[in-house]
Design an enzyme around this catalytic site. Structure first.
Site: not given
Ligand code: KIV
Length: 283
Positions: A46-47, A85, A117, A184
Protein backbone atom coordinates in the site's frame (compact mmCIF):
# COMPACT_ATOMS: atom_id res chain seq x y z
CA UNK A 1 12.40 -19.88 -15.47
CA UNK A 2 12.14 -21.78 -12.17
CA UNK A 3 8.81 -23.07 -10.90
CA UNK A 4 6.34 -20.72 -9.25
CA UNK A 5 7.00 -20.41 -5.50
CA UNK A 6 4.32 -21.29 -2.99
CA UNK A 7 3.69 -20.33 0.61
CA UNK A 8 5.12 -23.73 1.57
CA UNK A 9 8.41 -22.92 -0.24
CA UNK A 10 8.68 -19.64 1.69
CA UNK A 11 8.21 -21.43 5.02
CA UNK A 12 10.75 -24.08 3.96
CA UNK A 13 13.35 -21.40 3.21
CA UNK A 14 13.27 -20.48 6.91
CA UNK A 15 13.63 -24.14 7.92
CA UNK A 16 16.65 -24.43 5.59
CA UNK A 17 18.21 -21.23 6.99
CA UNK A 18 17.95 -19.65 3.53
CA UNK A 19 17.20 -15.89 3.66
CA UNK A 20 14.00 -14.72 1.95
CA UNK A 21 14.17 -11.79 -0.47
CA UNK A 22 11.09 -9.63 -0.87
CA UNK A 23 10.56 -6.36 -2.72
CA UNK A 24 7.58 -4.22 -3.69
CA UNK A 25 6.29 -3.61 -7.21
CA UNK A 26 3.16 -1.96 -8.52
CA UNK A 27 3.14 -2.44 -12.29
CA UNK A 28 3.77 -5.03 -15.01
CA UNK A 29 7.11 -3.67 -16.28
CA UNK A 30 8.88 -3.54 -12.90
CA UNK A 31 7.21 -6.76 -11.73
CA UNK A 32 8.82 -8.59 -14.67
CA UNK A 33 12.22 -7.11 -13.86
CA UNK A 34 12.22 -7.90 -10.14
CA UNK A 35 10.99 -11.43 -10.92
CA UNK A 36 13.81 -11.87 -13.44
CA UNK A 37 16.25 -10.65 -10.76
CA UNK A 38 15.13 -13.67 -8.72
CA UNK A 39 13.34 -12.23 -5.67
CA UNK A 40 11.18 -14.69 -3.74
CA UNK A 41 8.21 -12.48 -2.89
CA UNK A 42 6.80 -9.47 -4.74
CA UNK A 43 4.68 -7.32 -2.46
CA UNK A 44 2.11 -5.02 -4.01
CA UNK A 45 2.42 -2.69 -1.04
CA UNK A 46 0.00 0.00 0.00
CA UNK A 47 3.14 2.15 -0.23
CA UNK A 48 1.64 2.57 -3.74
CA UNK A 49 -0.37 5.35 -2.10
CA UNK A 50 2.89 7.32 -1.72
CA UNK A 51 5.32 6.16 -4.40
CA UNK A 52 2.79 5.64 -7.21
CA UNK A 53 0.06 8.14 -6.33
CA UNK A 54 1.90 10.90 -4.45
CA UNK A 55 -0.23 10.85 -1.27
CA UNK A 56 1.50 11.79 1.99
CA UNK A 57 0.99 8.36 3.58
CA UNK A 58 -0.38 4.89 2.87
CA UNK A 59 -3.99 5.46 3.95
CA UNK A 60 -5.36 6.90 0.73
CA UNK A 61 -5.04 4.11 -1.83
CA UNK A 62 -8.41 2.39 -2.39
CA UNK A 63 -9.14 -1.33 -2.59
CA UNK A 64 -10.09 -0.95 -6.27
CA UNK A 65 -6.73 0.74 -6.95
CA UNK A 66 -4.82 -1.97 -5.06
CA UNK A 67 -6.64 -4.51 -7.21
CA UNK A 68 -5.51 -2.72 -10.38
CA UNK A 69 -1.88 -2.53 -9.21
CA UNK A 70 -2.01 -6.19 -8.09
CA UNK A 71 -3.42 -7.40 -11.40
CA UNK A 72 -0.66 -5.67 -13.33
CA UNK A 73 2.05 -7.13 -11.07
CA UNK A 74 0.57 -10.63 -11.13
CA UNK A 75 0.65 -10.65 -14.92
CA UNK A 76 4.36 -9.76 -14.89
CA UNK A 77 5.51 -12.35 -12.35
CA UNK A 78 6.25 -15.99 -13.21
CA UNK A 79 8.27 -17.31 -10.25
CA UNK A 80 7.88 -15.16 -7.14
CA UNK A 81 4.99 -15.36 -4.70
CA UNK A 82 2.78 -12.28 -5.17
CA UNK A 83 1.39 -10.76 -1.97
CA UNK A 84 -1.16 -7.93 -2.09
CA UNK A 85 -1.55 -5.42 0.73
CA UNK A 86 -5.03 -4.96 2.18
CA UNK A 87 -5.46 -1.17 2.18
CA UNK A 88 -6.60 0.95 5.12
CA UNK A 89 -10.24 0.22 6.13
CA UNK A 90 -10.55 -2.83 3.88
CA UNK A 91 -10.20 -5.27 6.82
CA UNK A 92 -10.79 -3.27 10.01
CA UNK A 93 -14.59 -2.93 9.95
CA UNK A 94 -15.57 -6.59 10.33
CA UNK A 95 -14.24 -10.08 9.76
CA UNK A 96 -16.91 -10.59 7.10
CA UNK A 97 -15.79 -7.54 5.14
CA UNK A 98 -12.13 -8.53 5.59
CA UNK A 99 -12.76 -11.98 4.12
CA UNK A 100 -14.77 -10.53 1.23
CA UNK A 101 -12.07 -7.95 0.41
CA UNK A 102 -9.24 -10.48 0.72
CA UNK A 103 -11.24 -12.59 -1.74
CA UNK A 104 -11.41 -9.66 -4.17
CA UNK A 105 -7.62 -9.25 -3.95
CA UNK A 106 -7.25 -12.90 -4.97
CA UNK A 107 -10.04 -13.19 -7.57
CA UNK A 108 -9.64 -9.75 -9.18
CA UNK A 109 -6.07 -8.79 -8.22
CA UNK A 110 -4.80 -12.33 -8.90
CA UNK A 111 -2.46 -12.29 -5.86
CA UNK A 112 -1.28 -15.49 -4.18
CA UNK A 113 -1.66 -14.10 -0.65
CA UNK A 114 -2.66 -10.94 1.20
CA UNK A 115 -0.86 -8.88 3.84
CA UNK A 116 -2.52 -6.89 6.57
CA UNK A 117 -1.20 -4.65 9.32
CA UNK A 118 -1.66 -5.36 13.01
CA UNK A 119 -0.95 -7.93 15.70
CA UNK A 120 -3.11 -9.20 18.56
CA UNK A 121 -6.10 -7.08 17.50
CA UNK A 122 -6.11 -8.83 14.09
CA UNK A 123 -5.87 -12.41 15.32
CA UNK A 124 -9.51 -13.30 14.62
CA UNK A 125 -9.51 -11.49 11.26
CA UNK A 126 -6.39 -13.32 10.10
CA UNK A 127 -7.90 -16.61 11.26
CA UNK A 128 -11.09 -15.95 9.27
CA UNK A 129 -9.19 -15.10 6.06
CA UNK A 130 -6.95 -18.17 6.42
CA UNK A 131 -10.03 -20.34 7.03
CA UNK A 132 -11.44 -19.00 3.77
CA UNK A 133 -8.36 -20.49 2.07
CA UNK A 134 -6.35 -17.30 1.54
CA UNK A 135 -2.75 -17.21 2.83
CA UNK A 136 -2.05 -14.20 5.07
CA UNK A 137 1.17 -12.34 5.83
CA UNK A 138 1.10 -10.24 9.01
CA UNK A 139 2.78 -6.88 9.61
CA UNK A 140 3.95 -5.73 13.07
CA UNK A 141 6.16 -3.03 14.62
CA UNK A 142 5.66 0.22 12.77
CA UNK A 143 2.29 -0.15 11.06
CA UNK A 144 1.92 2.94 8.86
CA UNK A 145 -1.89 2.69 8.49
CA UNK A 146 -2.31 3.23 12.24
CA UNK A 147 0.80 5.32 12.87
CA UNK A 148 -1.37 8.29 13.82
CA UNK A 149 -2.92 6.21 16.65
CA UNK A 150 0.40 4.85 17.87
CA UNK A 151 3.90 6.24 18.08
CA UNK A 152 4.07 7.78 14.61
CA UNK A 153 6.82 6.84 12.16
CA UNK A 154 9.34 5.84 14.82
CA UNK A 155 11.52 2.89 15.76
CA UNK A 156 9.45 0.39 17.77
CA UNK A 157 10.36 -2.06 20.57
CA UNK A 158 12.81 0.34 22.18
CA UNK A 159 11.53 -0.39 25.69
CA UNK A 160 11.16 -3.85 27.26
CA UNK A 161 7.42 -3.23 27.67
CA UNK A 162 6.94 -2.33 24.01
CA UNK A 163 9.13 -5.28 22.99
CA UNK A 164 6.93 -7.75 24.92
CA UNK A 165 3.83 -6.41 23.13
CA UNK A 166 5.45 -6.90 19.73
CA UNK A 167 6.50 -10.46 20.63
CA UNK A 168 2.86 -11.09 21.60
CA UNK A 169 1.71 -9.61 18.28
CA UNK A 170 3.97 -12.06 16.41
CA UNK A 171 2.71 -15.01 18.49
CA UNK A 172 -0.93 -14.02 17.86
CA UNK A 173 -0.37 -13.93 14.10
CA UNK A 174 1.43 -17.27 14.16
CA UNK A 175 -1.49 -18.75 16.16
CA UNK A 176 -3.97 -17.31 13.68
CA UNK A 177 -2.29 -19.18 10.82
CA UNK A 178 -0.28 -16.42 9.09
CA UNK A 179 2.45 -17.92 6.87
CA UNK A 180 4.93 -15.05 7.42
CA UNK A 181 5.21 -11.70 9.18
CA UNK A 182 6.77 -8.39 8.16
CA UNK A 183 8.52 -6.61 11.05
CA UNK A 184 8.87 -2.91 10.24
CA UNK A 185 11.29 -0.67 12.15
CA UNK A 186 11.67 -2.97 15.16
CA UNK A 187 14.88 -2.88 17.21
CA UNK A 188 17.29 -5.53 15.92
CA UNK A 189 17.45 -7.41 19.25
CA UNK A 190 13.69 -7.88 19.42
CA UNK A 191 13.33 -8.78 15.72
CA UNK A 192 16.04 -11.42 16.08
CA UNK A 193 14.37 -12.79 19.22
CA UNK A 194 11.05 -13.10 17.38
CA UNK A 195 12.63 -14.73 14.33
CA UNK A 196 14.24 -17.31 16.63
CA UNK A 197 11.04 -18.03 18.54
CA UNK A 198 8.36 -18.41 15.86
CA UNK A 199 8.02 -21.15 13.26
CA UNK A 200 7.05 -18.85 10.37
CA UNK A 201 9.42 -16.45 8.56
CA UNK A 202 9.93 -12.95 9.95
CA UNK A 203 10.75 -10.58 7.11
CA UNK A 204 12.36 -7.37 8.27
CA UNK A 205 12.41 -3.82 7.01
CA UNK A 206 14.57 -1.56 9.16
CA UNK A 207 14.69 -4.38 11.74
CA UNK A 208 18.28 -5.59 11.49
CA UNK A 209 19.99 -8.67 10.06
CA UNK A 210 18.55 -11.26 12.47
CA UNK A 211 15.30 -11.62 10.51
CA UNK A 212 14.62 -14.57 8.18
CA UNK A 213 14.44 -12.24 5.18
CA UNK A 214 14.37 -8.62 4.11
CA UNK A 215 11.95 -6.40 2.22
CA UNK A 216 12.52 -2.99 0.64
CA UNK A 217 10.25 -0.62 -1.25
CA UNK A 218 11.37 -0.74 -4.89
CA UNK A 219 11.31 3.03 -5.37
CA UNK A 220 13.57 3.53 -2.32
CA UNK A 221 16.09 0.96 -3.58
CA UNK A 222 16.11 2.47 -7.08
CA UNK A 223 16.33 6.07 -5.89
CA UNK A 224 12.98 6.97 -7.43
CA UNK A 225 11.36 8.41 -4.29
CA UNK A 226 12.54 11.51 -2.47
CA UNK A 227 11.03 10.78 0.98
CA UNK A 228 12.59 7.40 1.72
CA UNK A 229 12.81 6.26 5.36
CA UNK A 230 16.24 6.25 7.06
CA UNK A 231 16.51 2.44 7.05
CA UNK A 232 16.17 1.92 3.29
CA UNK A 233 19.30 1.55 1.16
CA UNK A 234 19.47 3.27 -2.23
CA UNK A 235 21.26 0.83 -4.58
CA UNK A 236 21.11 3.10 -7.62
CA UNK A 237 20.13 6.70 -8.42
CA UNK A 238 17.65 5.96 -11.18
CA UNK A 239 16.01 9.36 -10.76
CA UNK A 240 19.13 11.05 -12.15
CA UNK A 241 19.39 8.46 -14.93
CA UNK A 242 15.78 9.19 -15.93
CA UNK A 243 16.29 12.97 -15.81
CA UNK A 244 19.48 12.68 -17.91
CA UNK A 245 17.79 10.47 -20.54
CA UNK A 246 14.69 12.66 -20.85
CA UNK A 247 16.84 15.83 -21.00
CA UNK A 248 18.87 14.31 -23.88
CA UNK A 249 15.62 13.43 -25.67
CA UNK A 250 14.37 17.00 -25.16
CA UNK A 251 17.59 18.52 -26.58
CA UNK A 252 17.58 16.17 -29.58
CA UNK A 253 13.95 17.03 -30.42
CA UNK A 254 14.61 20.78 -30.07
CA UNK A 255 17.73 20.52 -32.24
CA UNK A 256 16.02 18.35 -34.88
CA UNK A 257 18.37 15.43 -34.18
CA UNK A 258 15.60 13.01 -33.22
CA UNK A 259 14.26 11.10 -35.05
CA UNK A 260 17.37 10.44 -37.15
CA UNK A 261 17.39 8.17 -40.26
CA UNK A 262 17.77 5.13 -37.99
CA UNK A 263 14.30 5.72 -36.51
CA UNK A 264 12.55 6.84 -39.72
CA UNK A 265 10.62 4.71 -42.22
CA UNK A 266 10.19 5.77 -45.89
CA UNK A 267 7.82 4.97 -48.76
CA UNK A 268 9.22 3.27 -51.85
CA UNK A 269 10.39 5.87 -54.40
CA UNK A 270 7.67 4.96 -56.97
CA UNK A 271 4.93 5.11 -54.33
CA UNK A 272 6.17 8.48 -53.20
CA UNK A 273 6.15 9.85 -56.77
CA UNK A 274 2.65 8.51 -57.36
CA UNK A 275 1.51 9.95 -54.05
CA UNK A 276 2.85 13.42 -54.99
CA UNK A 277 1.20 13.24 -58.41
CA UNK A 278 -2.17 12.20 -56.96
CA UNK A 279 -2.15 14.54 -54.00
CA UNK A 280 -1.27 17.41 -56.38
CA UNK A 281 -4.44 16.69 -58.36
CA UNK A 282 -6.50 16.98 -55.19
CA UNK A 283 -5.42 20.64 -55.09
O1 KIV B 1 3.41 -1.13 1.70
C1 KIV B 1 4.58 -1.54 1.76
O2 KIV B 1 5.41 -1.27 0.89
C2 KIV B 1 4.96 -2.34 2.91
C3 KIV B 1 6.43 -2.60 3.13
C4 KIV B 1 7.03 -1.44 3.81
C5 KIV B 1 6.66 -3.85 3.85
O3 KIV B 1 4.13 -2.73 3.67
Amino acid sequence: MNEKLTVRDIINFKKQGRKIVMITAYDYAFARLVDQAGVDIVLVGDSASMVMMGYKDTRFVKLSEMITFSKSVSRGVERALVVGDMPFMSFQVSKREAVRNAGRMVKEGMVDAVKLEGGRECEETVKAIVQAGIPVMGHIGLTPQSAAMNTGFRLTAKSAEDAIKIVEDARALERAGAFAIVAEYVTAEVAEYIANHISIPLIGIGSGPGCDGQVLVLHDLLGLYDKSPPFSKKYVDLAQTVIDAVSRYKSEVLEGLFPSEEYTKHMKKEEHEEFLARVGKLG
